[in-house]
Design an enzyme around this catalytic site. Sequence first.
Site, PDB file in Angstrom:
ATOM      1  N   GLU A 236       9.373  -2.596   4.590  1.00  0.00           N
ATOM      2  CA  GLU A 236       8.781  -2.394   3.257  1.00  0.00           C
ATOM      3  C   GLU A 236       9.838  -1.912   2.268  1.00  0.00           C
ATOM      4  O   GLU A 236       9.844  -2.334   1.115  1.00  0.00           O
ATOM      5  CB  GLU A 236       7.644  -1.373   3.346  1.00  0.00           C
ATOM      6  CG  GLU A 236       6.415  -1.916   4.055  1.00  0.00           C
ATOM      7  CD  GLU A 236       5.341  -0.874   4.306  1.00  0.00           C
ATOM      8  OE1 GLU A 236       4.183  -1.261   4.490  1.00  0.00           O
ATOM      9  OE2 GLU A 236       5.661   0.325   4.349  1.00  0.00           O
TER      10      GLU A 236
ATOM     11  N   GLY B  20       1.531   2.764   8.611  1.00  0.00           N
ATOM     12  CA  GLY B  20       1.380   1.599   9.484  1.00  0.00           C
ATOM     13  C   GLY B  20       2.667   1.250  10.221  1.00  0.00           C
ATOM     14  O   GLY B  20       2.730   0.234  10.918  1.00  0.00           O
TER      15      GLY B  20
ATOM     16  N   GLY C 205       0.833  -1.201   0.000  1.00  0.00           N
ATOM     17  CA  GLY C 205       0.000   0.000   0.000  1.00  0.00           C
ATOM     18  C   GLY C 205       0.864   1.246   0.000  1.00  0.00           C
ATOM     19  O   GLY C 205       2.090   1.176  -0.077  1.00  0.00           O
TER      20      GLY C 205
END
Length: 228
Positions: A105, A99, A84
């Site tokens: 990530e 988040g 995302g």
Amino acid sequence: MTLSPKEIAGRRAADFVRTGMTLGLGTGSTVHFTLLALGERIRAEGLRVRGVPTSLDTEHKARALGIPLASLDEVTSIDLTIDGADEIDPQFAMVKGGGGALLREKVVAAISRREVIVVGPEKVVPRLGSTFALPVEVAPFARPVVERALARLGCQPRLRTAKDGGRYLTDNHNEILDCRFADGIADPAALERAIDAIPGVVESGLFIGLAHVLVIGHPDGRAEVRER
Ligand code: 5RP
């Protein structure tokens, strides 16, 4: 039943997955629907994949859905990552880390051949930093120093707290400074270099040149796919 834009985007991205792939499994409420779709495909068609999770949350969800997992000890490159974003601009530069999973990530994105980003339309912005504060992960020891250095770059850093008001720590036991830029971010690449140069910064939520495909879920049920 009308699906939410997040569900439309998250599920559409699962169509990019082919059997045999090593996947990067992003984090967040949109990727949640990708994980559901992957779990369904594993059960229905015997899809064979293994996924590198980018957070403990995704790891737990993937396990519960029967998605086989792999660690970075076992994986040297990733075929496809689905993740995302908090904001994405026309060049596919992104702000991520809402988040708190920005470090993992970014590591996973950096070894991915292809990164597909799943968002609702409100995340697509002409200029980064216009709707969302930029998360910067910092080593707790260095936080006061980093905070002052970030302020000198023209933002207002704010220490992230947990939902109950207590101390917030990432999966890597670091803190996050959410940095608001009054006029947005004029030059994301220059800002990323400047932030990375501050001792004590672990990672910034600026992701530049890492996304290849953007899937936007729309309220009318459409999934729009854009390629960089
Ligand atoms: C987590 C992230 C997420 O991908 C980002 O916050 C988007 O989340 P959501 O899909 O819940 O809006 O960067 O660190």
